[in-house]
Design an enzyme around this catalytic site. Sequence first.
Site, mmCIF file in Angstrom:
data_model
loop_
_atom_site.group_PDB
_atom_site.id
_atom_site.type_symbol
_atom_site.label_atom_id
_atom_site.label_comp_id
_atom_site.label_asym_id
_atom_site.label_seq_id
_atom_site.Cartn_x
_atom_site.Cartn_y
_atom_site.Cartn_z
ATOM 1 N N SER A 138 0.881 -1.054 -0.158
ATOM 2 C CA SER A 138 0.047 -0.047 -0.123
ATOM 3 C C SER A 138 0.727 1.283 -0.058
ATOM 4 O O SER A 138 2.143 1.124 0.346
ATOM 5 C CB SER A 138 -0.986 -0.058 1.232
ATOM 6 O OG SER A 138 -1.494 1.135 1.359
ATOM 7 N N TYR A 151 -2.738 -1.311 10.483
ATOM 8 C CA TYR A 151 -2.878 -1.685 8.828
ATOM 9 C C TYR A 151 -1.479 -1.099 8.255
ATOM 10 O O TYR A 151 -0.870 -1.809 7.501
ATOM 11 C CB TYR A 151 -4.106 -1.177 8.273
ATOM 12 C CG TYR A 151 -4.058 -1.205 6.813
ATOM 13 C CD1 TYR A 151 -4.508 -2.388 6.283
ATOM 14 C CD2 TYR A 151 -3.755 0.082 5.996
ATOM 15 C CE1 TYR A 151 -4.524 -2.572 4.892
ATOM 16 C CE2 TYR A 151 -3.525 -0.217 4.754
ATOM 17 C CZ TYR A 151 -4.070 -1.597 4.168
ATOM 18 O OH TYR A 151 -4.277 -1.555 2.660
#
Length: 244
Positions: A138, A151
């Site tokens: 990400s 996360y």
Amino acid sequence: MQTTGNTILITGGTSGIGLAFAKEFLKLGNKVIICGRRKNRLEEIQHQQKEIVTRVCDVAKTKDREELAAWVVTNFPDVNVLINNAGVQLLTDLTKPVDLTRVNNEVETNLTAPIHLSSLFAQHLSTKKEAAIINISSGLAFVPLSFMPVYCATKAAIHSITLSLRHQLKNTSIKVFEIAPPAVDTELGSDRREDKTLSHGGLPVDKFMEEAMEAIKNDILEAPIAGAKNSREKREVLFDIMNP
């Protein structure tokens, strides 16, 4: 990497980026296997795309991962590509005692599962003339958002693990990719939305896929996509020095 004639396992293949990869690779003439937790969703996908092979698997569970790997290698020995895509994105307030069940689920799904699955498949993949492990990280691996710290930390760890895995497999046939999406218009992150049926907006999935597939086809092993490029200034300059 060749983008046709492969046998590909995709985790988290029931929606979003995972399902988009499944459809794209199927269209290009590959055998595609997807896994996910939701049996009803897998059945729906197989009804719509009969060529896709499905398997119920919760990658947050060690036993499920081990059984998945054994099942794939036994039933689809031509498997030569693993896409570690499954992910969960949760809110975490570190200023008060955290719910460790949520934290552990996020870490197991986003980090432990790709590590474990890569290790379970590495020897088998190394027997193939063409092989790849594709990790989905990400843009938040490089610039975290403080309200989803676990996360972001898991995605930063995926970036690091991918560098190490690529180095460890450098003398094999396995190419190790990192695809780092920006915010993509999927259901990821529903934890922070009152209406769980809504997506969070962001880059359309088809636009993400165009750039991601181009990177894979051209062997761009580290590929931040669209806005994620702004979060990635440069590679770790000391890595090659520390790992001769």
